[in-house]
Design an enzyme around this catalytic site. Structure first.
Site, PDB file in Angstrom:
ATOM      1  N   ASP A 187     -41.895  30.098  61.409  1.00  0.00           N
ATOM      2  CA  ASP A 187     -43.008  29.607  62.243  1.00  0.00           C
ATOM      3  C   ASP A 187     -44.232  30.519  62.125  1.00  0.00           C
ATOM      4  O   ASP A 187     -45.343  30.119  62.484  1.00  0.00           O
ATOM      5  CB  ASP A 187     -42.583  29.560  63.721  1.00  0.00           C
ATOM      6  N   GLN A 198     -37.700  25.888  68.910  1.00  0.00           N
ATOM      7  CA  GLN A 198     -38.730  24.933  69.311  1.00  0.00           C
ATOM      8  C   GLN A 198     -39.317  25.344  70.661  1.00  0.00           C
ATOM      9  O   GLN A 198     -38.591  25.612  71.615  1.00  0.00           O
ATOM     10  CB  GLN A 198     -38.133  23.508  69.372  1.00  0.00           C
ATOM     11  N   LYS A 247     -38.398  17.635  61.836  1.00  0.00           N
ATOM     12  CA  LYS A 247     -38.213  18.845  61.025  1.00  0.00           C
ATOM     13  C   LYS A 247     -36.907  18.768  60.246  1.00  0.00           C
ATOM     14  O   LYS A 247     -36.855  19.112  59.063  1.00  0.00           O
ATOM     15  CB  LYS A 247     -38.259  20.097  61.926  1.00  0.00           C
TER      16      LYS A 247
END
Ligand code: GUN
Length: 277
Positions: free
Chosen positions: A116, A93, A49
Site C-alpha cells: 500500500d 483494508q 483486489k
C-alpha cells in the site's frame, strides 16, 4: 474538445502487461488481504483486489476477521505474515474498527511487504527520491498522466487535499516529476484563485461536485479522485464533470478514471515485492 482520460482502459493495459510479465518470468507472488469487520464498501474493494490478483496470476490469501478482533490479535497476525516467506505483500483494508489504532497497524507491516506504500519508511523513501513502494492512488494518477501524454515537467500542479494516502504523496510524486506543486486544504485562502493557476489540477477533497468551472483554467488537465454516490444512485466525483469538462484539455471521469488505477498500481506493487525478494 477535451480528451477523456480512460482509467478503465489504462488500468486494463497495465494489468495485461503484469499478467504477461508474471507468466514470462514465472514470478511467484502472494498478497495477504486482511479485512476487519464487514463494512460493505471495504468488502467491495477487497473483492476487487482479490479478483485483480487472480486475473494477473498472483496468489491471494484472505483474512476476514470479526469486528471484535483486538489490536493485539491483528498485530500478531501481521507479525506472522511478516515472517512468512510465502507472503510477498500485506494489505490491511482501511478503515479498521475504531478500537484499533490504524497508525500502529501500518507501522507494523514490514516495509518490504508494504504494497500500500503507507509505512513511514515507504513515505520517507518517496520524499527523498529513493526506491520504495508508492501509495497506489497517486502512483496511478502519474501513470494516467504519462500514458495520456500529459507532461508534468515545469507545469503548475495544484493538489486539493493533504491526506497521507492521496494528497501528500501526490504532491511528492508531481514534484519528483519536476512539476511546480501547490497543496491546498480546508484553510487555504481563496481556493478558486489558487486552483485557477493549475495546468494540472488534482481534486481529492471529498465533497461531491465541489470543483466547478470557476476553479479551472481554460485548457487545464483535471484529475478527479473523489467518488460519491448521489441520491439518484449514480456515482460522481469531487469535480462537477459537466460544468468543468468543456473547459479542460483532458479530464478523468467518475467512475472509470482514477478508481481502477488504484488496484492496477497495487498489482504493480505486488509484482515489485515479489521481484525484490
Ligand atoms: N481504504 C481506502 N483506500 C485504501 C487503500 O488504498 N488501501 C487500503 N489498505 N485501504 C484503503
Amino acid at each position: 474538445m477535451y480528451k477523456l482520460i480512460d482509467g478503465k482502459l489504462i488500468s486494463t493495459t497495465i494489468k495485461d502487461e503484469l499478467k504477461q510479465e508474471v507468466a514470462d518470468k514465472n514470478i511467484k507472488a502472494t498478497l495477504a488481504v486482511i479485512q476487519v469487520g464487514n463494512d460493505p464498501a471495504s468488502s467491495v474493494y477487497v473483492g476487487n483486489k482479490k479478483k485483480a490478483c487472480e486475473y494477473i496470476g498472483i496468489g491471494s490469501k484472505s483474512f476476514e476477521l470479526p469486528e471484535e478482533t483486538t489490536e493485539e490479535e491483528l498485530l500478531k497476525l501481521i507479525d506472522e505474515l511478516n515472517a512468512d516467506d510465502s507472503i510477498n505483500g500485506i494489505l490491511v483494508q482501511l478503515p479498521v474498527p475504531k478500537h484499533i489504532d490504524d497508525e500502529k497497524i501500518i507501522n507494523r507491516i514490514s516495509p518490504l511487504k508494504d504494497v500500500d506504500g503507507f509505512h513511514p519508511e515507504s513515505v520517507g523513501n518517496l520524499c527523498i527520491g529513493q526506491e520504495g513502494f508508492v501509495s497506489c492512488t497517486p502512483a496511478g494518477i502519474i501513470e494516467l498522466l504519462k500514458r495520456s501524454d500529459v507532461s508534468i515537467e515545469g507545469k503548475e500542479c495544484v493538489v486539493i487535499g493533504r491526506s497521507n494516502i492521496v494528497g501528500k504523496p501526490m504532491a511528492l510524486l508531481l514534484l519528483a516529476n519536476n512539476g511546480t506543486v501547490t497543496v491546498c486544504h480546508s484553510r487555504t485562502k481563496d481556493l478558486k484563485k489558487v486552483c485557477k493557476r493549475a495546468d494540472i489540477l488534482v481534486a481529492a477533497v471529498g465533497k461531491p461536485k465541489m470543483i466547478t468551472a470557476e476553479y479551472v483554467k481554460e485548457g487545464a488537465v483535471v484529475i478527479d479522485v473523489g467518488i460519491h454516490r448521489m441520491d439518484n444512485g449514480k456515482l460522481c466525483g469531487d469535480v462537477d464533470f459537466d460544468d468543468v469538462a468543456p473547459h479542460t484539455s483532458a479530464i478523468t471521469p467518475v467512475p472509470g478514471g482514477v478508481g481502477p488505477m488504484t488496484i492496477a498500481m497495487l498489482m504493480v506493487n505486488c509484482v515489485k515485492a515479489a521481484k525484490r525478494r
